[in-house]
Write a protein that holds these residues in place. Structure first.
Motif, mmCIF file in Angstrom:
data_model
loop_
_atom_site.group_PDB
_atom_site.id
_atom_site.type_symbol
_atom_site.label_atom_id
_atom_site.label_comp_id
_atom_site.label_asym_id
_atom_site.label_seq_id
_atom_site.Cartn_x
_atom_site.Cartn_y
_atom_site.Cartn_z
ATOM 1 N N PHE A 167 20.748 -26.786 82.980
ATOM 2 C CA PHE A 167 19.846 -25.826 82.087
ATOM 3 C C PHE A 167 20.514 -24.806 81.387
ATOM 4 O O PHE A 167 19.865 -24.500 80.156
ATOM 5 C CB PHE A 167 18.921 -25.412 83.309
ATOM 6 C CG PHE A 167 17.558 -24.468 82.782
ATOM 7 C CD1 PHE A 167 16.445 -25.216 82.187
ATOM 8 C CD2 PHE A 167 17.773 -23.197 82.487
ATOM 9 C CE1 PHE A 167 15.527 -24.455 81.503
ATOM 10 C CE2 PHE A 167 16.651 -22.109 81.853
ATOM 11 C CZ PHE A 167 15.649 -23.246 81.469
ATOM 12 N N GLN A 168 21.326 -24.083 82.082
ATOM 13 C CA GLN A 168 22.137 -23.092 81.077
ATOM 14 C C GLN A 168 22.766 -23.285 80.142
ATOM 15 O O GLN A 168 22.937 -22.727 79.012
ATOM 16 C CB GLN A 168 23.095 -22.235 82.054
ATOM 17 C CG GLN A 168 22.411 -21.450 83.500
ATOM 18 C CD GLN A 168 21.229 -20.579 82.862
ATOM 19 O OE1 GLN A 168 21.492 -19.860 81.719
ATOM 20 N NE2 GLN A 168 20.169 -20.421 83.880
ATOM 21 N N LYS A 171 20.247 -24.189 77.473
ATOM 22 C CA LYS A 171 19.565 -22.839 77.001
ATOM 23 C C LYS A 171 20.476 -21.959 75.900
ATOM 24 O O LYS A 171 20.172 -21.643 75.049
ATOM 25 C CB LYS A 171 19.410 -21.869 78.221
ATOM 26 C CG LYS A 171 18.695 -20.614 77.945
ATOM 27 C CD LYS A 171 18.059 -19.817 79.201
ATOM 28 C CE LYS A 171 17.951 -18.517 78.821
ATOM 29 N NZ LYS A 171 17.606 -17.837 80.171
ATOM 30 N N GLY A 174 19.907 -23.204 72.745
ATOM 31 C CA GLY A 174 18.618 -23.049 72.233
ATOM 32 C C GLY A 174 17.739 -24.548 72.704
ATOM 33 O O GLY A 174 16.490 -24.735 71.950
ATOM 34 N N ARG A 175 17.943 -25.107 73.546
ATOM 35 C CA ARG A 175 17.312 -26.565 73.798
ATOM 36 C C ARG A 175 16.655 -26.544 75.242
ATOM 37 O O ARG A 175 16.183 -27.560 75.747
ATOM 38 C CB ARG A 175 18.354 -27.772 73.456
ATOM 39 C CG ARG A 175 18.757 -28.053 72.219
ATOM 40 C CD ARG A 175 17.694 -28.001 71.139
ATOM 41 N NE ARG A 175 17.959 -28.172 69.938
ATOM 42 C CZ ARG A 175 18.146 -27.189 68.902
ATOM 43 N NH1 ARG A 175 18.173 -25.985 69.472
ATOM 44 N NH2 ARG A 175 18.432 -27.648 67.790
ATOM 45 N N ALA A 176 16.584 -25.439 75.808
ATOM 46 C CA ALA A 176 15.949 -25.353 77.152
ATOM 47 C C ALA A 176 15.381 -23.831 77.237
ATOM 48 O O ALA A 176 15.878 -22.952 77.567
ATOM 49 C CB ALA A 176 17.089 -25.398 78.443
ATOM 50 N N LEU A 177 13.966 -24.047 77.034
ATOM 51 C CA LEU A 177 13.195 -22.642 77.076
ATOM 52 C C LEU A 177 12.418 -22.659 78.227
ATOM 53 O O LEU A 177 11.579 -21.354 78.504
ATOM 54 C CB LEU A 177 12.374 -22.516 75.721
ATOM 55 C CG LEU A 177 13.226 -22.754 74.472
ATOM 56 C CD1 LEU A 177 12.246 -22.672 73.330
ATOM 57 C CD2 LEU A 177 14.128 -21.787 74.383
ATOM 58 N N THR A 181 12.307 -30.057 80.464
ATOM 59 C CA THR A 181 12.941 -29.959 79.152
ATOM 60 C C THR A 181 13.367 -31.292 79.062
ATOM 61 O O THR A 181 13.967 -31.853 79.948
ATOM 62 C CB THR A 181 13.807 -28.902 78.888
ATOM 63 O OG1 THR A 181 13.538 -27.765 78.853
ATOM 64 C CG2 THR A 181 14.904 -29.246 77.831
ATOM 65 N N ALA A 196 9.851 -29.230 74.964
ATOM 66 C CA ALA A 196 9.909 -28.041 75.808
ATOM 67 C C ALA A 196 8.402 -28.373 76.622
ATOM 68 O O ALA A 196 7.447 -28.058 75.898
ATOM 69 C CB ALA A 196 9.720 -26.761 75.228
#
Length: 221
Positions: A167-168, A171, A174-177, A181, A196
């Protein structure tokens, strides 16, 4: 005799102008070197962007929330584990179009989405496509396994990352908000589309888009 030296009040504007002109010259030099330009992305991912643009008209209905890739982006080589605890990487799936999904049992939309992902895997998985659903529960490792078992979701492979680093990593680009996801990834590891939130992955809209992403060989699936 008049004093020909400029006064202090006259010298200040001259000094300021000199500094401004020098700064502009320095900026121009940097511009000429191209240091102010944004990165152009991985050239190997340009075909994925072209594919995304062709698929864009199909991103409607149940998959209207998909954001199609507009710039070349290779995903980080996400690392996680399989059901046996063996290390796996996203690059293990090179050569396949992959739907990477991040989910957790504490995420209500994730749980609701899992049956559709299971059906998608049942309908389209093979040498050209795979759903890689990665669980990021960080506490009880048996809880997500029991959830899949109790819901009879047997087609999906079980993948997990108890540190939630996947996830990090997403993120950071910019692909895990939020959760869930999902990222549709081409056979070279490049982004085709990202969403998202949940989607009805077993719907006709989703199946049509993913079959188009796989090309003519998927028409009979």
């Amino acid at each position: 005799m008049l004093d020909q030296k400029p006064s202090a009040t006259r010298r200040i504007p001259i000094v300021i102008a000199t500094v401004v002109i020098g700064g502009l010259a320095g900026f121009a030099a940097l511009y000429g070197l191209g240091l102010n330009r944004a990165p152009s992305g991985d050239p190997a991912c340009k075909p994925a962007v072209a594919r995304a643009q062709k698929l864009a008209p199909l991103a409607h209905g149940e998959v209207a929330a998909l954001t199609m890739a507009s710039a070349p982006l290779k995903l980080p080589d996400l690392t996680f584990e399989d059901a046996d605890g063996k290390p796996r990487k996203l690059s293990d799936f090179r050569g396949k179009t992959v739907l990477v999904n991040l989910w957790a049992t504490w995420c209500v939309p994730c749980r609701k989405e899992m049956p559709a992902l299971d059906q998608l895997q049942a309908k389209l998985s093979g040498p050209d496509f795979e759903v890689v659903a990665i669980n990021i529960d960080t506490r009880d490792p048996e809880k997500p396994k029991n959830f899949l078992k109790d819901a009879d979701l047997t087609r999906l492979g079980y993948f997990t990352d108890q540190k939630a680093k996947v996830f990090q990593d997403l993120k950071a680009i910019g692909r895990a908000l939020g959760m869930p996801t999902s990222v549709l990834v081409d056979p070279q590891g490049c982004e085709i589309a990202t969403i998202a939130g949940p989607a009805e992955w077993a719907s006709d809209d989703a199946l049509k888009l993913i079959r188009a992403a796989l090309g003519p060989a998927a028409a009979s699936l």
